[in-house]
Write a protein that holds these residues in place. Sequence first.
Motif, PDB file in Angstrom:
ATOM      1  N   PRO A 122     -14.089  -9.223  13.338  1.00  0.00           N
ATOM      2  CA  PRO A 122     -14.309 -10.296  13.330  1.00  0.00           C
ATOM      3  C   PRO A 122     -15.634 -10.732  13.882  1.00  0.00           C
ATOM      4  N   ILE A 123     -16.839 -10.589  13.286  1.00  0.00           N
ATOM      5  CA  ILE A 123     -18.016 -10.973  13.701  1.00  0.00           C
ATOM      6  C   ILE A 123     -18.813 -11.678  12.575  1.00  0.00           C
ATOM      7  N   TYR A 124     -17.848 -12.666  11.923  1.00  0.00           N
ATOM      8  CA  TYR A 124     -18.326 -13.351  10.871  1.00  0.00           C
ATOM      9  C   TYR A 124     -17.401 -14.829  11.011  1.00  0.00           C
ATOM     10  N   SER A 125     -17.882 -15.799  10.439  1.00  0.00           N
ATOM     11  CA  SER A 125     -17.132 -17.305  10.322  1.00  0.00           C
ATOM     12  C   SER A 125     -16.851 -17.693   8.782  1.00  0.00           C
ATOM     13  N   GLY A 126     -17.490 -17.188   7.872  1.00  0.00           N
ATOM     14  CA  GLY A 126     -17.321 -17.687   6.464  1.00  0.00           C
ATOM     15  C   GLY A 126     -18.210 -16.927   5.395  1.00  0.00           C
ATOM     16  N   ALA A 504      -9.230 -22.415  -0.583  1.00  0.00           N
ATOM     17  CA  ALA A 504      -9.720 -21.918   0.817  1.00  0.00           C
ATOM     18  C   ALA A 504     -11.123 -22.028   0.914  1.00  0.00           C
ATOM     19  N   ARG A 505     -11.692 -22.624   2.208  1.00  0.00           N
ATOM     20  CA  ARG A 505     -12.850 -22.608   2.580  1.00  0.00           C
ATOM     21  C   ARG A 505     -12.986 -23.231   3.922  1.00  0.00           C
ATOM     22  N   GLU A 573      -2.695 -20.693   8.271  1.00  0.00           N
ATOM     23  CA  GLU A 573      -3.485 -21.180   9.506  1.00  0.00           C
ATOM     24  C   GLU A 573      -4.363 -19.667   9.784  1.00  0.00           C
ATOM     25  N   ASP A 574      -5.652 -19.818  10.392  1.00  0.00           N
ATOM     26  CA  ASP A 574      -6.407 -18.635  10.825  1.00  0.00           C
ATOM     27  C   ASP A 574      -6.958 -17.984   9.398  1.00  0.00           C
ATOM     28  N   TYR A 575      -7.827 -18.731   8.763  1.00  0.00           N
ATOM     29  CA  TYR A 575      -8.334 -18.259   7.487  1.00  0.00           C
ATOM     30  C   TYR A 575      -9.423 -17.144   7.798  1.00  0.00           C
ATOM     31  N   ASP A 576      -9.153 -16.069   7.108  1.00  0.00           N
ATOM     32  CA  ASP A 576     -10.108 -15.056   7.343  1.00  0.00           C
ATOM     33  C   ASP A 576     -10.133 -13.964   6.099  1.00  0.00           C
ATOM     34  N   ILE A 577     -11.043 -12.957   6.236  1.00  0.00           N
ATOM     35  CA  ILE A 577     -10.922 -11.947   4.988  1.00  0.00           C
ATOM     36  C   ILE A 577      -9.511 -11.722   4.542  1.00  0.00           C
TER      37      ILE A 577
END
Length: 852
Positions: A122-126, A504-505, A573-577
């Motif tokens: 987790p070293i990204y935001s979007g 989602a974005r 919640e907590d949108y990620d890859i």
Amino acid sequence: MRPVKSFVVKASIPEVLEPLREIANNLWWYCDTNAIKLFYRLDRSLWEEKYHNPVHVLGSISQEQFELLAQDEGIQAELERIKKDFDNYMNGPTWFSKNFPETAEFLIAYFSLEFGLSESIPIYSGGLGVLAGDHLKSASDLGIPFTGVGLLYQEGYFNQYLNNDGWQGEIHTDNDFHNMPLTPVCEKNGDDLIVELDFPDGTLKAKVWKIQVGRAPLILLDTNIPDNPEGYRAITSSLYGGDNEMRLKQEMLLGIGGLRALNAMDMLPTVCHMNEGHAAFLAIERIRMVMEKNGVTFDEAFELTSAGNVFTTHTPVPAGHDRFSPELMLRYFEHDYPELGLTPEEFLSLGRLNPSDTKETFCMTVLALKCADHSNAVSRLHMHVSRNMWKDLWTGFPVDEVPIHHVTNGIHVLSWVSQDMIGLFDRYIGPKWRNELSNEDIWSRVMDIPDEEIWRTHERRREWLVTFARKRLQFQLHRRGVPDSEIHKTLGTLNSNALTIGFARRFATYKRADLIFSDIDRLSKILTNPDMPVQLIIAGKAHPRDNEGKKIIRRITHFARRPELRNHIVFIEDYDICVASYLVQGVDVWLNNPRRPLEASGTSGMKAAVNGALNLSVLDGWWDEAYSPEVGWAIGSGEVYDDQAYQDTVESNAIYDILEKDLVPLYYDVGTDGIPRKWIEKMKTAMSRLLPIFNTDRMVHQYFDKHYKPAMERFNALNVDNAKRASELALWKQKIRKNWVDVKIKKVETDETGPFEVGVTIAVRAVVSLGNLLPEDVAVELYTGMVDAKDSLIDAKPIQMSYNCEKKKDFVFEGSLPFTKSGKIGYSVRVLPSNPDMATYQDLMLVEWASQ
């Protein structure tokens, strides 16, 4: 309490299973379904508990369990097959090795403030980070000599949660670097490699780490080390955290520290790619390195290094580009600009639109545009937006000649397509599709997949999504302290057979996440129609300081709690890859409704399309290029209104109209076998047309052909003989700048007055005063096109004029003006600097036009 001593403990793996370690430490596994299945098979509960991180899984398996696994002949056989596939990938021939076998000493370094590779890193935001990760993976697939450079964040971005009122809160969780696929980079003596930067109040030190992404390494810098004071340790604490000064420190570390790390590793690149302006300080460091190595001036080093720099802009709004005050810049670069041989104002002018405006802030995008010979936007529409935004850098040039081109974004297909769809592709398209992702003939075979099979595959993925959404919803409610009786009711939330729309974005206001909720009564009727039910699954984070974005999230969650809607709307919640993968692989429709033209590209819709979902989107970003009625739906026709409230009303009504009159009825138009064949035809058409274009295989090929290869060739050409040609070019440019004030077009004339007919060509002469310059220093052009109602040239094109003779210390140039169409045709004449070693004719940002 700090420990007296600490140790790094690694997993002890039986020898027969040792290949698991190598595979787990290379992100190749993320794109290989067999490798994923094997890690899942080792321990299913650990796989989920460690959030799909195979390094952490291996470190958490007990020795007793390992001994049992080592005796499992099935696991041994599967590991052997996977290791063979891995070795073939790492060591086999590639597109690059086949097509460029003689290319030596060529390396592309891709600098980005974030990289999205996997949910376990987790070293990204979007979107920016995920695109960077996909870019890196495709470069690896193609075998291009390529390395990524970024920062290693101790906390990453943030984990999102909603309170009982639906208001977003943020949790910052430390990353455990020693249980991630990270390897410290070491000096030859075995010590950790440390790079240093001089800051106003001391020396910043950064430890260098590496993640292997297939064939491509990703180099990451970490300041959270004991050698740094607390303030410096926090520089790589979190992504997009802190104030403007913290952002400056991070961007100095990325650009300057990143290049120094590559130099220390003997990996100095031929081409540097700046992914957004965050990395632009690398241009200054690259100039400094060349000055130091070659003993040349700033201007000479500038010519050489800019030849090898590529810049990609992603931000379509001026406020989104990083700017720093002159005072802050001079404080942090007080030792650098004298070393470059620049005055403070000369240094600050590198980041200014107007170099003479001493109050203008220092803009990272301006720095990147000035220091890179290759600049691009990320979609065709975004190119036009960017040209208009930065046209003042090229005053006097028509907007369509601003040298910002476009390479439309794509996705790394194997990172986003579901395992079920991969199996379907293998059966009906053949395994070659993995290596020929841009082959339209291969993807046309999607049309041959039986309707029943592609639909059952898609239905399975929707069922997976509904199950995942219910589990996440239950977890969210439990965390909020909701009674078990209420949590139990979520078992009825969502319907695995209902038309499912995903959104989602990032919850920036221009993305209008709540647009579909504009008329809640009308939406409610659409969602709760008993004969044709529809459901919405929504996810996304607002920036911690974006209260307007947080308000949108709260508004949506309040709608979702209405009794009549609670089974039809879920906010995850907590949108990620990980969440994104479930969504794009399981929804039927992907909704995207940004305020045009503020979406530079967008890639989530591409990820949905590769899995058979259809897009319902505003004609913005990539969809402006991709849309046709056969592959999805367009919200509006590309209109832009001054009244944003009116635009929201028009486009929300357009969404409802599409849903009510076309999209929902089409989905539920099923035969006696329960198969919606017209919908499936649209699915397959979309996949066959969009997949070969909107992928990072095509994208990286385009970067290579349009930017990387030309940059490499020009850099190498200018670098010959201790950069002799770069030095000569720099001296020539100094001469041009000094004498350009004397360049004038004194007269433009033709012997013929018309009227003319199509097919006629007339001669045009221009008398030009060049002062101390010579005809070979310039290009004189006719600039001709149609004349509109405002007496302006439109759709104009240049025509080269040739030098004819000298006349009383002036020079006469002649050109031919052909009339190829009827109508009102006009022309002008312009003079441009010209040198075969210039990157572009706009290079010096100088042009002289004939007066009207």
